[in-house]
Write an enzyme that holds these catalytic residues in place. Structure first.
Site, short mmCIF file in Angstrom:
data_model
loop_
_atom_site.label_atom_id
_atom_site.label_comp_id
_atom_site.label_asym_id
_atom_site.label_seq_id
_atom_site.Cartn_x
_atom_site.Cartn_y
_atom_site.Cartn_z
N ILE A 1 18.53 -10.40 40.05
CA ILE A 1 19.85 -10.79 39.58
C ILE A 1 20.87 -10.21 40.55
CG2 ILE A 1 21.46 -10.74 37.63
CD1 ILE A 1 18.79 -12.16 37.00
N ASN B 1 26.17 10.48 30.77
CA ASN B 1 24.89 10.22 31.41
C ASN B 1 23.80 10.12 30.34
OD1 ASN B 1 22.44 10.39 32.84
ND2 ASN B 1 23.38 11.63 34.46
N SER C 1 12.24 -5.85 33.03
CA SER C 1 12.27 -6.47 34.37
C SER C 1 10.98 -7.25 34.58
CB SER C 1 12.38 -5.38 35.45
OG SER C 1 12.15 -5.91 36.74
N SER D 1 8.04 2.25 35.05
CA SER D 1 9.00 2.51 33.97
C SER D 1 9.28 1.25 33.16
CB SER D 1 10.30 3.09 34.54
OG SER D 1 11.05 2.11 35.24
N LYS D 2 9.37 0.11 33.83
CA LYS D 2 9.65 -1.12 33.11
C LYS D 2 8.43 -1.62 32.35
CE LYS D 2 14.00 -1.49 33.98
NZ LYS D 2 14.98 -1.34 32.89
N ASN E 1 20.35 -1.14 28.04
CA ASN E 1 20.46 -1.76 29.35
C ASN E 1 20.44 -0.78 30.51
OD1 ASN E 1 21.42 -3.85 31.43
ND2 ASN E 1 23.13 -2.39 31.38
N TYR F 1 9.66 2.48 39.48
CA TYR F 1 10.45 1.49 38.75
C TYR F 1 9.54 0.52 37.99
CZ TYR F 1 13.85 -2.22 37.80
OH TYR F 1 14.65 -3.16 37.19
#
Length: 257
Positions: free
Chosen positions: A188, A64, A142, A158-159, A91, A155
């Site tokens: 995707i 992890n 992203s 964070s990106k 990634n 999210y």
């Protein structure tokens, strides 16, 4: 110039989705691979597929990315086996649904620990080895990092952090000839959204809706992101650093109407 014979490439989140496809792409291009992921069985299957494509057996390290011990062991294991590191592909990432009205600090911490903190940590530990090889880093960001979308607050944040991380580290390492870039995928076809909370019906509707939110009229495929990652990691992009390439069918350029 799009070959990686003699190059060591470390890919996180390699057991599924973009990471798995990226591993196979680099395998076909001749790289020595270090693959990490949480799913033992899935990671083994990816490694076997890569070995069939290149005859080289990847090094797999299950764990992890939130675990600092795993990150330390990952780098140590890679150097012990291959004695160098040329490319780091950050990634691994997760998505969680939630707005400011129904999110929580627990969600915030979970998303940032995986999507930002682990990237920060792994990159710190990889950099001394990348400096020796004048290697490079490719971060998977992203479209959510460059455009705002409701309902995925932690999210998106964070990106966005990964976008800035890419630029800052690129400037810091440029004097040492280490390049740092990112890809910013749109929608995707992977399991990311379903793991983030969408059931099968909601996911099918999401993909259908994506035909209208991407200028090219469709969601993307993992191979299209993997090819962009390989390009940025290759000598074909030798004068590119601090850049984030949208791989999103034009979504970043669109406006509601």
């Amino acid at each position: 110039m799009m070959e990686f014979v003699g190059k060591v490439v470390l890919i996180t989140g390699a057991s599924s989705g973009i990471g798995a496809e990226t591993a196979q792409t680099f395998a076909k291009l001749g790289a020595d691979l270090v693959l990490t992921g949480r799913n033992v069985g899935a990671l083994k299957k990816v490694a076997e597929s890569c070995q069939k494509a290149s005859t080289k057996e990847p090094l797999t390290v299950v764990g992890n990315m939130e675990d600092e011990g795993h990150v330390k062991n990952l780098i140590e294991s890679a150097i012990k086996k291959f004695n160098k590191l040329d490319v780091l592909v950050n990634n691994a990432g997760i998505m969680e649904l939630g707005s400011i009205e129904n999110t929580s600090l627990e969600q915030y911490d979970k998303v940032f620990n995986v999507n930002v903190r682990s990237v920060y940590n792994l990159t710190m530990q990889a950099v001394p080895h990348l400096v020796k090889t004048k290697g490079n880093i490719v971060n998977v960001s992203s479209v959510c990092g460059i455009r705002a979308f409701p309902g995925v607050l932690s999210y998106c944040m964070s990106k966005s952090a990964i976008e800035q991380f890419t630029k800052c580290v690129a400037l810091e390492l440029a004097p040492k000839q280490v390049r740092v870039n990112a890809v910013s995928p749109g929608v995707i076809v992977t399991s990311l959204q379903r793991r983030g909370g969408l059931d099968d019906a909601a996911y099918a509707a999401f993909l259908e809706h994506s035909k209208t939110t991407h200028a090219l009229g469709r969601p993307g495929e993992v191979s299209e992101v993997a090819n962009a990652i390989a390009f940025l990691a290759s000598d074909l992009s030798s004068f590119i650093t601090g850049s984030s390439i949208p791989v999103d069918g034009g979504r970043h350029a669109m406006c509601p109407r």
